[in-house]
Scaffold this motif. Structure first.
Motif: not given
Length: 182
Positions: A36-41, A154-162, A167-179
């Motif tokens: 099991t690997t937990h990732l955050h980026f 296999r696993g799951v990824v969650t997103f939160k808008t940071y 107007s520009a269409g730019d986004a930074v998303l906080e991503v957590d994953a469990v694989a």
């Protein structure tokens, strides 16, 4: 005639790679313990400026009239970083596509790969597929595969808008994953 040597070279390379994959389970029985690997980026989806990481590649005739931009298709090659700042250490790239697939509410169909470019996962990838209801505070998608360290993932990824600039269409998303992988 020049194409024949290239074809034979590609064919022999694919046969060699195919043998390695075919032999992998038998030769790696010791490695068949599930991990099991937990990732955050952070994913930086930038549509503005002179070096965008996401571009529009298709638009349906009704997209401009749709409140959800139904039928819009984008291709992305987004930087993935350790922190939310664009200058934070690069860990990989988010490469794939997303399309506006909801008529009545904004819902993106996303198919993308998390391609690791540094650290212990360098050269490995995770494949993510699912619906991203981007106006929701927390979204979830499935990890449906992987390569390298993440073979058979296999696993799951969650997103939160940071951060989001509409107007520009730019986004930074906080991503957590469990694989889960072998």
């Amino acid at each position: 005639m020049e194409k024949l040597p290239l074809f034979l070279t590609l064919l022999s390379l694919s046969m060699a790679a195919g043998n390695e994959l075919h032999e992998w389970p038998g030769n790696h029985r010791h490695a068949m313990t599930e991990k099991t690997t937990h990732l955050h980026f952070y994913l930086h989806d930038t549509a503005s400026g002179k070096n965008p990481s996401v571009v529009q590649v298709a638009r349906a005739p009704l997209t401009n009239k749709s409140p959800t931009l139904f039928g819009l298709l984008n291709i992305m090659d987004d930087p993935l970083t350790e922190g939310p700042e664009p200058t934070s250490k690069l860990v990989g790239r988010g490469q794939g596509l997303y399309a506006s697939a909801g008529l009545d509410e904004l819902g993106l169909l996303m198919a993308w790969n998390v391609v690791f470019k540094s650290g212990e996962y360098n050269g490995s990838s995770l494949t993510v597929l699912g619906r991203n209801p981007s106006t929701q505070p927390l979204r979830e998608m499935s990890i449906v595969g992987g390569t390298g360290v993440f073979r058979l993932a296999r696993g799951v990824v969650t997103f939160k808008t940071y951060f989001f600039n509409s107007s520009a269409g730019d986004a930074v998303l906080e991503v957590d994953a469990v694989a889960f992988h072998f």
